[in-house]
Design a protein around this motif. Structure first.
Motif, PDB file in Angstrom:
ATOM      1  N   LYS A 111      -6.934 -12.470 -40.340  1.00 52.95           N
ATOM      2  CA  LYS A 111      -8.320 -12.599 -40.547  1.00 52.95           C
ATOM      3  C   LYS A 111      -8.942 -11.112 -40.362  1.00 52.95           C
ATOM      4  CE  LYS A 111     -10.587 -16.008 -38.715  1.00 52.95           C
ATOM      5  NZ  LYS A 111     -10.951 -16.821 -37.550  1.00 52.95           N
ATOM      6  N   ALA A 112      -8.575 -10.337 -39.283  1.00 51.70           N
ATOM      7  CA  ALA A 112      -9.295  -9.049 -39.092  1.00 51.70           C
ATOM      8  C   ALA A 112      -8.989  -8.240 -40.226  1.00 51.70           C
ATOM      9  CB  ALA A 112      -8.775  -8.517 -37.705  1.00 51.70           C
ATOM     10  N   ILE A 113      -8.171  -8.128 -41.137  1.00 51.48           N
ATOM     11  CA  ILE A 113      -7.632  -7.271 -42.034  1.00 51.48           C
ATOM     12  C   ILE A 113      -8.132  -7.819 -43.614  1.00 51.48           C
ATOM     13  CG2 ILE A 113      -6.181  -6.082 -40.861  1.00 51.48           C
ATOM     14  CD1 ILE A 113      -3.934  -7.369 -42.937  1.00 51.48           C
ATOM     15  N   GLY A 114      -8.488  -8.940 -43.541  1.00 53.65           N
ATOM     16  CA  GLY A 114      -9.378  -9.552 -44.673  1.00 53.65           C
ATOM     17  C   GLY A 114      -8.224 -10.235 -45.630  1.00 53.65           C
ATOM     18  N   LEU A 115      -6.997 -10.548 -44.988  1.00 50.10           N
ATOM     19  CA  LEU A 115      -6.245 -11.240 -46.058  1.00 50.10           C
ATOM     20  C   LEU A 115      -6.733 -12.499 -46.414  1.00 50.10           C
ATOM     21  CD1 LEU A 115      -2.696 -10.970 -43.799  1.00 50.10           C
ATOM     22  CD2 LEU A 115      -3.661  -9.606 -45.576  1.00 50.10           C
ATOM     23  N   GLU A 116      -6.084 -12.862 -47.829  1.00 50.95           N
ATOM     24  CA  GLU A 116      -6.556 -14.122 -48.470  1.00 50.95           C
ATOM     25  C   GLU A 116      -5.362 -15.064 -48.250  1.00 50.95           C
ATOM     26  OE1 GLU A 116      -7.353 -13.632 -52.567  1.00 50.95           O
ATOM     27  OE2 GLU A 116      -8.274 -11.632 -52.149  1.00 50.95           O
ATOM     28  N   TYR A 117      -3.887 -14.417 -48.240  1.00 54.37           N
ATOM     29  CA  TYR A 117      -2.891 -15.149 -47.988  1.00 54.37           C
ATOM     30  C   TYR A 117      -1.821 -14.841 -46.905  1.00 54.37           C
ATOM     31  CZ  TYR A 117      -3.968 -16.620 -52.894  1.00 54.37           C
ATOM     32  OH  TYR A 117      -4.559 -17.307 -54.084  1.00 54.37           O
ATOM     33  N   MET A 118      -1.196 -15.897 -46.447  1.00 56.15           N
ATOM     34  CA  MET A 118       0.185 -15.419 -45.291  1.00 56.15           C
ATOM     35  C   MET A 118       0.910 -16.075 -46.015  1.00 56.15           C
ATOM     36  SD  MET A 118      -1.848 -15.985 -41.653  1.00 56.15           S
ATOM     37  CE  MET A 118      -0.331 -15.510 -40.702  1.00 56.15           C
ATOM     38  N   VAL A 119       2.241 -15.343 -46.384  1.00 56.67           N
ATOM     39  CA  VAL A 119       3.152 -15.825 -46.873  1.00 56.67           C
ATOM     40  C   VAL A 119       4.555 -15.851 -45.923  1.00 56.67           C
ATOM     41  CG1 VAL A 119       4.931 -15.659 -48.753  1.00 56.67           C
ATOM     42  CG2 VAL A 119       2.356 -15.397 -49.089  1.00 56.67           C
ATOM     43  N   ALA A 153      -1.669 -25.921 -42.744  1.00 61.71           N
ATOM     44  CA  ALA A 153      -3.168 -26.593 -42.133  1.00 61.71           C
ATOM     45  C   ALA A 153      -3.679 -25.683 -41.358  1.00 61.71           C
ATOM     46  CB  ALA A 153      -2.771 -27.733 -41.794  1.00 61.71           C
ATOM     47  N   LYS A 154      -3.141 -25.025 -40.451  1.00 61.17           N
ATOM     48  CA  LYS A 154      -3.669 -24.015 -39.549  1.00 61.17           C
ATOM     49  C   LYS A 154      -4.262 -22.793 -40.099  1.00 61.17           C
ATOM     50  CE  LYS A 154      -0.868 -25.779 -35.569  1.00 61.17           C
ATOM     51  NZ  LYS A 154      -0.047 -25.477 -34.553  1.00 61.17           N
ATOM     52  N   VAL A 155      -3.472 -22.260 -41.006  1.00 64.14           N
ATOM     53  CA  VAL A 155      -3.784 -20.904 -42.029  1.00 64.14           C
ATOM     54  C   VAL A 155      -5.171 -21.502 -42.652  1.00 64.14           C
ATOM     55  CG1 VAL A 155      -3.039 -19.537 -43.686  1.00 64.14           C
ATOM     56  CG2 VAL A 155      -1.670 -19.915 -41.871  1.00 64.14           C
ATOM     57  N   LYS A 156      -5.037 -22.666 -43.276  1.00 70.17           N
ATOM     58  CA  LYS A 156      -6.330 -23.034 -44.336  1.00 70.17           C
ATOM     59  C   LYS A 156      -7.330 -23.238 -43.379  1.00 70.17           C
ATOM     60  CE  LYS A 156      -7.724 -26.722 -47.451  1.00 70.17           C
ATOM     61  NZ  LYS A 156      -7.128 -28.026 -48.086  1.00 70.17           N
ATOM     62  N   ALA A 157      -7.092 -23.843 -41.903  1.00 66.30           N
ATOM     63  CA  ALA A 157      -8.536 -23.667 -41.197  1.00 66.30           C
ATOM     64  C   ALA A 157      -8.893 -22.494 -40.727  1.00 66.30           C
ATOM     65  CB  ALA A 157      -7.992 -24.448 -40.136  1.00 66.30           C
ATOM     66  N   ALA A 158      -8.014 -21.610 -40.870  1.00 68.47           N
ATOM     67  CA  ALA A 158      -8.620 -20.114 -40.441  1.00 68.47           C
ATOM     68  C   ALA A 158      -9.278 -19.246 -41.653  1.00 68.47           C
ATOM     69  CB  ALA A 158      -7.484 -19.241 -40.035  1.00 68.47           C
ATOM     70  N   GLY A 159      -9.232 -20.123 -42.682  1.00 67.95           N
ATOM     71  CA  GLY A 159      -9.796 -19.433 -44.139  1.00 67.95           C
ATOM     72  C   GLY A 159      -8.795 -18.765 -44.920  1.00 67.95           C
ATOM     73  N   MET A 160      -7.532 -18.703 -44.718  1.00 67.97           N
ATOM     74  CA  MET A 160      -6.623 -18.274 -45.618  1.00 67.97           C
ATOM     75  C   MET A 160      -5.761 -19.422 -46.397  1.00 67.97           C
ATOM     76  SD  MET A 160      -5.773 -14.729 -43.149  1.00 67.97           S
ATOM     77  CE  MET A 160      -5.647 -16.019 -41.923  1.00 67.97           C
ATOM     78  N   ASP A 188       2.552 -30.107 -48.902  1.00 66.09           N
ATOM     79  CA  ASP A 188       1.176 -30.684 -49.315  1.00 66.09           C
ATOM     80  C   ASP A 188       0.625 -29.545 -50.097  1.00 66.09           C
ATOM     81  OD1 ASP A 188      -1.251 -31.539 -49.655  1.00 66.09           O
ATOM     82  OD2 ASP A 188      -1.794 -31.739 -47.315  1.00 66.09           O
ATOM     83  N   PRO A 189       0.208 -29.724 -51.480  1.00 65.75           N
ATOM     84  CA  PRO A 189      -0.432 -28.718 -52.297  1.00 65.75           C
ATOM     85  C   PRO A 189      -1.936 -28.322 -51.688  1.00 65.75           C
ATOM     86  CG  PRO A 189       0.462 -30.553 -53.472  1.00 65.75           C
ATOM     87  CD  PRO A 189       0.671 -31.019 -52.121  1.00 65.75           C
ATOM     88  N   ALA A 190      -2.313 -29.103 -51.037  1.00 66.27           N
ATOM     89  CA  ALA A 190      -3.628 -28.585 -50.166  1.00 66.27           C
ATOM     90  C   ALA A 190      -3.417 -27.594 -49.325  1.00 66.27           C
ATOM     91  CB  ALA A 190      -4.484 -29.698 -49.636  1.00 66.27           C
ATOM     92  N   SER A 191      -2.094 -27.501 -48.718  1.00 66.27           N
ATOM     93  CA  SER A 191      -2.132 -26.690 -47.784  1.00 66.27           C
ATOM     94  C   SER A 191      -1.106 -25.361 -47.999  1.00 66.27           C
ATOM     95  CB  SER A 191      -1.446 -27.222 -46.265  1.00 66.27           C
ATOM     96  OG  SER A 191      -2.686 -28.287 -46.112  1.00 66.27           O
ATOM     97  N   VAL A 192      -0.076 -25.589 -48.803  1.00 70.17           N
ATOM     98  CA  VAL A 192       1.197 -24.613 -48.953  1.00 70.17           C
ATOM     99  C   VAL A 192       1.207 -24.491 -50.587  1.00 70.17           C
ATOM    100  CG1 VAL A 192       3.439 -24.434 -48.930  1.00 70.17           C
ATOM    101  CG2 VAL A 192       2.351 -25.812 -47.084  1.00 70.17           C
ATOM    102  N   VAL A 193       1.210 -23.269 -50.925  1.00 70.24           N
ATOM    103  CA  VAL A 193       1.471 -22.581 -52.359  1.00 70.24           C
ATOM    104  C   VAL A 193       2.682 -22.042 -52.369  1.00 70.24           C
ATOM    105  CG1 VAL A 193      -0.969 -22.288 -52.955  1.00 70.24           C
ATOM    106  CG2 VAL A 193       0.103 -20.513 -52.066  1.00 70.24           C
TER     107      VAL A 193
END
Length: 287
Positions: A111-119, A153-160, A188-193
């Motif tokens: 979040k601090a470095i502005g990521l969109e994705y965590m893989v 789900a946790k990553v999504k809740a954090a905005g990524m 879950d497609p809503a939480s995992v790409v």
């Protein structure tokens, strides 16, 4: 020309002209995404000259990057280096063991470095924690999918957005079930790409296009690399356009693609020269 022949010719010409006006004009397109790089490609250069390496990458046309380790940088230092080079870090790689043991810390950094994705770059954990190493079986991969759902789900809740990057091991089978297919099915497609490493899909004996046709929206991220198959049956990573993979149908089918990262794991010349050629190939590729 006889009168009847002339009339026939004119009717045919008129019909062809009308059809040309109605039919859509087909034209090739080129990649419309910023040129990205997985920083594993310069893993030996970054520890020696972090800022200088990033600036070299920007100078040869790269606009975005995906991290593979933070090289001891604080979030502020990381972001400052990216900004100074004119690069945007949109994604990062972590293995499953780290994601399970220090997820909150990794989310805060992202979040601090502005990521969109965590893989997740590597699963590698068995359902039974006492079992170390060795190949995962089908039940292990099903357990991994469950972990992905929780982490996602946790990553999504954090905005990524959370995703998974494949190698070739995911295309192993058990009782006719392809492990990668099971991951797609159970997450879950809503939480995992998924970040499709197109080269390793091919190396695993499958066609990227078939997966993209089934669910293109699940593949917003690409790793692109080119491969040649050697006499021993193993694949060698070569400069884009010098190998055997035809990326035109892959990009045609990638209607959900948002970010595309070159990953060069072996080199013909030196990293910067190879990566320059990779980028030039992608920018010129028509599909």
């Amino acid at each position: 020309m006889h009168a009847s022949s002339r009339r026939t010719f004119l009717k045919s010409a008129t019909a062809a002209a009308a059809a040309a006006c109605i039919a859509p004009r087909l034209s090739a397109k080129t990649l419309d995404k910023p040129l990205g790089l997985q920083l594993y490609s310069v893993r030996e250069m970054l520890p020696k000259d972090f800022d200088g390496t990033l600036k070299k990458l920007a100078a040869i046309g790269y606009k975005e990057c995906e991290a593979a380790g933070y090289f001891g940088k604080t979030p502020a230092q990381w972001k400052a280096s990216m900004d100074a080079a004119g690069l945007k870090c949109v994604s990062t790689h972590h293995n499953l063991a780290d994601l399970k043991s220090k997820l909150s810390e990794l989310i805060d950094y992202g979040k601090a470095i502005g990521l969109e994705y965590m893989v997740c770059s590597w699963a590698g954990l068995h359902r039974d924690p006492s079992k170390k190493g060795g190949e995962l079986n089908l039940d292990d991969w099903r357990w991994v999918a469950d972990q992905f759902n929780e982490i996602g789900a946790k990553v999504k809740a954090a905005g990524m957005t959370f995703g998974y990057h494949n190698h070739t091991v995911e295309f192993g089978t058990e009782n006719g079930v392809v492990f990668y297919d099971e991951l797609l099915k159970r997450t879950d497609p809503a939480s995992v790409v998924f970040e499709m490493d197109c080269g390793w899909v091919v190396g695993g004996g499958h066609n990227p296009v078939e997966y993209l046709k089934q669910s293109p929206e699940r593949f917003p991220l690409f790793h692109v690399k080119d491969l040649v198959k050697e006499a021993n049956g193993k694949y060698k990573n070569v400069i884009m356009g010098k190998g055997s993979i035809d990326y035109r149908p892959i990009f045609q089918a990638a209607t959900g693609l948002k970010h595309c990262f070159v990953e060069q794991e072996e080199y013909t010349y030196d990293p910067i020269e190879d990566l320059k050629q990779d980028g030039e190939f992608l920018k010129k590729l028509e599909y």
